[in-house]
Design a protein around this motif. Structure first.
Motif, PDB file in Angstrom:
ATOM      1  N   UNK A 252       0.845  -1.196   0.000  1.00 29.44           N
ATOM      2  CA  UNK A 252       0.000   0.000   0.000  1.00 29.44           C
ATOM      3  C   UNK A 252       0.878   1.243   0.000  1.00 29.44           C
ATOM      4  N   UNK A 253       0.307   2.420  -0.315  1.00 24.67           N
ATOM      5  CA  UNK A 253       1.077   3.657  -0.142  1.00 24.67           C
ATOM      6  C   UNK A 253       1.580   3.780   1.295  1.00 24.67           C
ATOM      7  N   UNK A 254       2.835   4.124   1.462  1.00 27.74           N
ATOM      8  CA  UNK A 254       3.425   4.267   2.785  1.00 27.74           C
ATOM      9  C   UNK A 254       3.945   2.981   3.386  1.00 27.74           C
ATOM     10  N   UNK A 255       3.867   1.889   2.640  1.00 28.41           N
ATOM     11  CA  UNK A 255       4.253   0.584   3.176  1.00 28.41           C
ATOM     12  C   UNK A 255       5.768   0.405   3.217  1.00 28.41           C
ATOM     13  N   UNK A 256       6.172  -0.589   3.999  1.00 25.56           N
ATOM     14  CA  UNK A 256       7.557  -1.055   4.004  1.00 25.56           C
ATOM     15  C   UNK A 256       7.606  -2.406   3.313  1.00 25.56           C
ATOM     16  N   UNK A 257       8.542  -2.558   2.385  1.00 28.45           N
ATOM     17  CA  UNK A 257       8.758  -3.823   1.690  1.00 28.45           C
ATOM     18  C   UNK A 257      10.135  -4.343   2.102  1.00 28.45           C
ATOM     19  N   UNK A 258      10.143  -5.454   2.801  1.00 29.56           N
ATOM     20  CA  UNK A 258      11.379  -6.068   3.277  1.00 29.56           C
ATOM     21  C   UNK A 258      11.808  -7.111   2.256  1.00 29.56           C
ATOM     22  N   UNK A 259      12.854  -6.796   1.501  1.00 30.37           N
ATOM     23  CA  UNK A 259      13.382  -7.701   0.482  1.00 30.37           C
ATOM     24  C   UNK A 259      14.428  -8.580   1.151  1.00 30.37           C
ATOM     25  N   UNK A 260      13.946  -9.624   1.809  1.00 31.78           N
ATOM     26  CA  UNK A 260      14.759 -10.413   2.731  1.00 31.78           C
ATOM     27  C   UNK A 260      15.489 -11.553   2.044  1.00 31.78           C
ATOM     28  N   UNK A 261      14.848 -12.184   1.067  1.00 32.82           N
ATOM     29  CA  UNK A 261      15.452 -13.337   0.415  1.00 32.82           C
ATOM     30  C   UNK A 261      16.606 -12.933  -0.482  1.00 32.82           C
ATOM     31  N   UNK A 262      17.765 -13.522  -0.285  1.00 35.91           N
ATOM     32  CA  UNK A 262      18.939 -13.177  -1.078  1.00 35.91           C
ATOM     33  C   UNK A 262      18.858 -13.760  -2.482  1.00 35.91           C
ATOM     34  N   UNK A 263      18.954 -12.889  -3.491  1.00 37.24           N
ATOM     35  CA  UNK A 263      18.872 -13.319  -4.886  1.00 37.24           C
ATOM     36  C   UNK A 263      20.253 -13.727  -5.403  1.00 37.24           C
ATOM     37  N   UNK A 264      20.294 -14.414  -6.557  1.00 41.07           N
ATOM     38  CA  UNK A 264      21.597 -14.742  -7.154  1.00 41.07           C
ATOM     39  C   UNK A 264      22.412 -13.484  -7.433  1.00 41.07           C
ATOM     40  N   UNK A 265      23.713 -13.650  -7.422  1.00 42.11           N
ATOM     41  CA  UNK A 265      24.616 -12.531  -7.628  1.00 42.11           C
ATOM     42  C   UNK A 265      24.383 -11.875  -8.988  1.00 42.11           C
ATOM     43  N   UNK A 266      24.491 -10.533  -9.011  1.00 44.30           N
ATOM     44  CA  UNK A 266      24.400  -9.727 -10.234  1.00 44.30           C
ATOM     45  C   UNK A 266      23.022  -9.739 -10.875  1.00 44.30           C
ATOM     46  N   UNK A 267      21.973 -10.111 -10.128  1.00 45.19           N
ATOM     47  CA  UNK A 267      20.616  -9.990 -10.658  1.00 45.19           C
ATOM     48  C   UNK A 267      20.064  -8.604 -10.343  1.00 45.19           C
ATOM     49  N   UNK A 268      19.065  -8.191 -11.107  1.00 44.49           N
ATOM     50  CA  UNK A 268      18.453  -6.877 -10.935  1.00 44.49           C
ATOM     51  C   UNK A 268      16.938  -7.005 -10.963  1.00 44.49           C
ATOM     52  N   UNK A 269      16.262  -5.971 -10.487  1.00 46.17           N
ATOM     53  CA  UNK A 269      14.805  -5.881 -10.592  1.00 46.17           C
ATOM     54  C   UNK A 269      14.444  -4.531 -11.192  1.00 46.17           C
ATOM     55  N   UNK A 270      13.186  -4.401 -11.632  1.00 43.36           N
ATOM     56  CA  UNK A 270      12.667  -3.146 -12.156  1.00 43.36           C
ATOM     57  C   UNK A 270      11.668  -2.574 -11.160  1.00 43.36           C
ATOM     58  N   UNK A 271      11.809  -1.301 -10.858  1.00 41.83           N
ATOM     59  CA  UNK A 271      10.913  -0.624  -9.914  1.00 41.83           C
ATOM     60  C   UNK A 271      10.209   0.513 -10.640  1.00 41.83           C
TER      61      UNK A 271
END
Length: 343
Positions: A252-271
């Motif tokens: 939701x607006x104002x939320x906190x997103x905890x990106x806890x799970x470690x992804x493979x090295x050198x991967x990216x996401x789109x925001x």
């Protein structure tokens, strides 16, 4: 002694190696139980870990046991003590440690090798992260101190308020531990891909559970459950980049997103920058644990208020370790307690 060594990608070998001998400040424990972990599975599948180990190396990082040897200068521990050791300790002197940001310490002392008959504990861990066990606490439960400490660190960094609606993405051991840690104070909605694990999530206190194989529009369902807004807090516990993006979409607006799970090295996401900016989202990466949460985790386990034994699918002898990792890869087990002592 018999020990597991990781040589590379899905290359795990049981070998006879020299018994460890403690140097000054160190202790050696006989491993009572070593539990498998999702991080171990990722490291096995990827063939290494950028921070914690480089093959070939002794393998495994969750264990509890009994001290069998004490190095010079160790005064607070003795042979026969039942203990659990964290897999790391901060240096307590660097820029980050001086600010009590211990998980960011660049000089962390790491320790691997729990899948073995004996485990040497380095001096910094003996000093800062070796804890005594209650006599009645089973080793396999105590061995889960390290992952639970990481989860409690993640909970603290998420700034969750009472009665917040929290979405947890991932029904592995870490996701289920998040459910257990939050169920008393929050409405927890758990998403996963395995009905048996989701049933365990319900037993640990999840308010609602969903199988993403059957309900594919995760953000849509979350918004339906939250009057169209989204969750107050979202915790990603899979380490899959596409699920990181799904986590952000659930907020939701104002939320906190905890990106806890470690992804493979050198991967990216789109925001989506518009969503991030105008919805004032907080995106937070959280890594590892600190001495404070190691102690809190053991206290929580020792209280027996949470049935964490539900996460241990079975006990197996050390000789079965390779098969256990194939079982974990197939999602047939959650955590397995490896009994490392030989008859």
């Amino acid at each position: 002694m018999l020990a597991a060594l990781l040589y590379g990608q899905e290359d795990l070998r049981l070998e006879q190696v020299a018994d460890p001998t403690p140097a000054a400040g160190e202790v050696v424990i006989q491993v009572g139980a070593a539990t498998t972990c999702g991080t171990d599975l990722k490291v096995w599948r990827r063939g290494g870990h950028a921070k914690m180990l480089k093959p070939p190396t002794l393998f495994g990082h969750e264990a509890a046991g009994v001290i069998v040897a004490v190095g010079a200068g160790v005064s607070n521990w003795q042979v026969g003590d039942r203990v659990v050791a964290n897999n790391s300790a901060p240096c307590m002197e660097c820029f980050f440690c001086q600010r009590q940001e211990y998980s960011l310490c660049p000089n962390l002392t790491w320790n691997n090798g729990t899948f073995a008959e004996y485990l040497k504990i380095p001096a910094p861990i003996v000093q800062h992260n070796l804890l005594r066990l209650p006599d009645e606490l089973p080793f396999e439960l105590a061995a889960m101190t390290e992952p639970l400490a990481c989860v409690l660190h993640g909970v603290a960094r998420s700034h969750i308020k009472p009665k917040d609606r929290v979405v947890v993405l991932g029904d592995g051991a870490i996701g289920l531990m998040f459910v257990a840690a939050l169920a008393d104070t929050s409405e927890v909605i758990l998403w996963g891909g395995n009905d048996h694990r989701l049933e365990i999530g319900q037993k640990l206190g999840a308010t609602q559970t969903f199988n993403y194989h059957q309900m594919t529009d995760i953000p849509g369902v979350v918004k339906e459950l939250t009057q169209g807004w989204g969750a107050d807090v979202v915790i990603e516990a899979t380490g899959v980049p596409s699920v990181w993006e799904t986590a952000i979409a659930c907020a939701r607006p104002g939320a906190t997103v905890n990106l806890f799970g470690g992804c493979p090295r050198d991967t990216t996401i789109t925001v989506n920058t518009e969503q991030l900016h105008y919805s004032e989202l907080t995106l937070k990466g959280v890594f590892h644990n600190t001495p404070e949460y190691v102690r809190s985790a053991l206290a929580m386990i020792a209280s027996r208020k949470i049935p964490l034994e539900l996460l241990i699918s079975e006990k197996r002898p050390l000789k079965d370790l390779e098969q256990v990792f194939h079982d974990m890869k197939a999602r047939q087990v959650i955590k397995v307690a490896m009994v490392c002592t030989q008859d």
